[in-house]
Design a protein around this motif. Sequence first.
Motif, PDB file in Angstrom:
ATOM      1  N   THR A 170       0.853  -1.183   0.000  1.00 40.85           N
ATOM      2  CA  THR A 170       0.000   0.000   0.000  1.00 40.85           C
ATOM      3  C   THR A 170       0.887   1.231   0.000  1.00 40.85           C
ATOM      4  O   THR A 170       1.659   1.443   0.927  1.00 40.85           O
ATOM      5  N   ILE A 171       0.783   2.021  -1.054  1.00 38.55           N
ATOM      6  CA  ILE A 171       1.487   3.294  -1.121  1.00 38.55           C
ATOM      7  C   ILE A 171       0.463   4.371  -0.815  1.00 38.55           C
ATOM      8  O   ILE A 171      -0.471   4.591  -1.593  1.00 38.55           O
ATOM      9  N   ASP A 172       0.597   5.018   0.330  1.00 42.32           N
ATOM     10  CA  ASP A 172      -0.419   5.977   0.746  1.00 42.32           C
ATOM     11  C   ASP A 172      -0.277   7.284  -0.026  1.00 42.32           C
ATOM     12  O   ASP A 172       0.592   7.442  -0.900  1.00 42.32           O
ATOM     13  N   SER A 173      -1.165   8.224   0.274  1.00 44.27           N
ATOM     14  CA  SER A 173      -1.200   9.479  -0.474  1.00 44.27           C
ATOM     15  C   SER A 173       0.128  10.214  -0.433  1.00 44.27           C
ATOM     16  O   SER A 173       0.565  10.773  -1.439  1.00 44.27           O
ATOM     17  N   ARG A 174       0.761  10.225   0.724  1.00 45.25           N
ATOM     18  CA  ARG A 174       2.048  10.904   0.818  1.00 45.25           C
ATOM     19  C   ARG A 174       3.072  10.264  -0.115  1.00 45.25           C
ATOM     20  O   ARG A 174       3.824  10.949  -0.800  1.00 45.25           O
ATOM     21  N   ALA A 221     -11.974  10.465   1.457  1.00 46.89           N
ATOM     22  CA  ALA A 221     -11.251  11.616   2.001  1.00 46.89           C
ATOM     23  C   ALA A 221     -10.530  12.355   0.877  1.00 46.89           C
ATOM     24  O   ALA A 221      -9.956  11.757  -0.028  1.00 46.89           O
ATOM     25  N   ASP A 222     -10.560  13.690   0.935  1.00 45.48           N
ATOM     26  CA  ASP A 222     -10.009  14.493  -0.148  1.00 45.48           C
ATOM     27  C   ASP A 222      -8.525  14.232  -0.376  1.00 45.48           C
ATOM     28  O   ASP A 222      -8.029  14.373  -1.493  1.00 45.48           O
ATOM     29  N   ASP A 223      -7.790  13.885   0.690  1.00 49.24           N
ATOM     30  CA  ASP A 223      -6.350  13.732   0.555  1.00 49.24           C
ATOM     31  C   ASP A 223      -5.930  12.274   0.423  1.00 49.24           C
ATOM     32  O   ASP A 223      -4.783  11.924   0.626  1.00 49.24           O
ATOM     33  N   ASN A 224      -6.866  11.396   0.062  1.00 52.74           N
ATOM     34  CA  ASN A 224      -6.528   9.973  -0.016  1.00 52.74           C
ATOM     35  C   ASN A 224      -6.507   9.524  -1.474  1.00 52.74           C
ATOM     36  O   ASN A 224      -7.528   9.195  -2.052  1.00 52.74           O
ATOM     37  N   ALA A 255     -17.048  12.523  13.296  1.00 56.67           N
ATOM     38  CA  ALA A 255     -16.344  13.088  12.140  1.00 56.67           C
ATOM     39  C   ALA A 255     -14.897  13.414  12.483  1.00 56.67           C
ATOM     40  O   ALA A 255     -13.992  13.231  11.665  1.00 56.67           O
ATOM     41  N   ALA A 256     -14.658  13.906  13.700  1.00 50.75           N
ATOM     42  CA  ALA A 256     -13.298  14.265  14.108  1.00 50.75           C
ATOM     43  C   ALA A 256     -12.408  13.025  14.186  1.00 50.75           C
ATOM     44  O   ALA A 256     -11.269  13.026  13.703  1.00 50.75           O
ATOM     45  N   ALA A 257     -12.939  11.956  14.802  1.00 47.92           N
ATOM     46  CA  ALA A 257     -12.167  10.723  14.897  1.00 47.92           C
ATOM     47  C   ALA A 257     -11.906  10.138  13.515  1.00 47.92           C
ATOM     48  O   ALA A 257     -10.799   9.671  13.218  1.00 47.92           O
ATOM     49  N   ALA A 273      -8.326   9.038   8.861  1.00 47.06           N
ATOM     50  CA  ALA A 273      -8.092   9.196   7.424  1.00 47.06           C
ATOM     51  C   ALA A 273      -6.737   9.855   7.163  1.00 47.06           C
ATOM     52  O   ALA A 273      -6.055   9.500   6.192  1.00 47.06           O
ATOM     53  N   GLU A 274      -6.340  10.804   8.006  1.00 46.45           N
ATOM     54  CA  GLU A 274      -5.055  11.456   7.821  1.00 46.45           C
ATOM     55  C   GLU A 274      -3.902  10.497   8.026  1.00 46.45           C
ATOM     56  O   GLU A 274      -2.907  10.527   7.283  1.00 46.45           O
ATOM     57  N   PHE A 275      -4.027   9.640   9.024  1.00 51.95           N
ATOM     58  CA  PHE A 275      -2.975   8.635   9.230  1.00 51.95           C
ATOM     59  C   PHE A 275      -2.940   7.648   8.075  1.00 51.95           C
ATOM     60  O   PHE A 275      -1.859   7.275   7.602  1.00 51.95           O
ATOM     61  N   MET A 276      -4.095   7.212   7.619  1.00 46.01           N
ATOM     62  CA  MET A 276      -4.115   6.270   6.507  1.00 46.01           C
ATOM     63  C   MET A 276      -3.531   6.893   5.246  1.00 46.01           C
ATOM     64  O   MET A 276      -2.872   6.217   4.443  1.00 46.01           O
ATOM     65  N   ALA A 277      -3.763   8.188   5.053  1.00 47.72           N
ATOM     66  CA  ALA A 277      -3.215   8.888   3.887  1.00 47.72           C
ATOM     67  C   ALA A 277      -1.748   9.232   4.054  1.00 47.72           C
ATOM     68  O   ALA A 277      -1.084   9.617   3.090  1.00 47.72           O
TER      69      ALA A 277
END
Length: 380
Positions: free
Chosen positions: A49-53, A92-95, A366-368, A373-377
């Motif tokens: 898995t290559i994430d968004s980053r 998620a927008d950044d994924n 939504a916050a959680a 989602a940020e960590f996954m991305a």
Amino acid sequence: MTEHTTVVIVGAGVAGLTLGNILLRNGIDCVILEKYGREHVEQRQRAGTIDSRGVRMFREWGLEEVLAHDAPTEVDAGFFLDGEELPIDFSADDNDSVFLPQQVLVRNLTDAFLRAGGDLRFEADSITLENLEHPVVRYGDNVVTAGFIAGCDGDRGVSRTAFPAGVLTRYSREYGYAWLSVLAEVPANPSGMAIHSRGLAGMLPRGPHASRTYLQCALDDDLAQWPDERVWSELEARFGRPVASGRIADKRLVPLRNVVHSPMQSGKLHLLGDAAHIVPPMSAKGIHLALFDAEVFARGVIRQAKENDPSLLDSYSETCLSHVWNYQAFAAWITDIMHDAGDASYAGEFRKRVARAELERQFTSAAAGRLFAEFMAGVA
């Protein structure tokens, strides 16, 4: 005969090949040494898995070509709790992560490096590292001096053992269970992760006609206890629905653990990827951390070579470890939740109920959900 290069990279895995490609495209000479042959390296089966980053990193360095593959980019995955499928929002927008078998990424990185004229030496036997302040690398009858060494040869490689005695501290956590990891020649159907009182299960695509499946099991299990028929029946029980079965090509047991070695540099030797740290596969962040290390080290070497500024290299370990510990925390958290919420025989009924409450929060807050989602991305 003694040769000289700016960077000797030990290991032709994701970290080493990514680093080599970045350096080559920025005019920095390097040599990659790999103890195995090319066929062996490109057939090693790993998660992918290559994430968004990571996707953005390859694009920014002009390496988007290495993301090409014939596996589906978009995966229709589900999340199953006691046989009930729950909705997952991957929008998620950044994924913009990519599901790419690691051996395909390694093959693409190898092709890109060689096309650009890179020096990649397979079957480099008996590699030794000497004089870390003025590095000397020996293999076979060959001697290479270098400005820097990048140790990208994994958890069992020679790079970490070259550190002087007493320099490294190893931090680790061992989980009380393992994964039976199975590579099957069948599409992933269903696809996703299942939490069940029998234990965790996963079935994920590794190409249009292959899947990697996972089954939580006891640490003292052996492969003889897991014939093919039991694998498929256990997957069906934990997903709570029929599972497509097929030929099993590979089967192995993987104890789950977190490991960090600190510092990640000694003299001119720098550790990258699994040579410095291990995360449980549940987090899918092994490639993320390897790519982060490679980019930080590459920027440091480029700054040193072009501006005679060693500051980024001097702070390499501090920079990487801050990021590593952040993702170790995430890896430990998601591993605990996903396993504790299922089979209570490992952590107890109280922890099972706590873990399920945490899971419910991911679906209702939504916050959680955003933090997850940020960590996954890979952008947290």
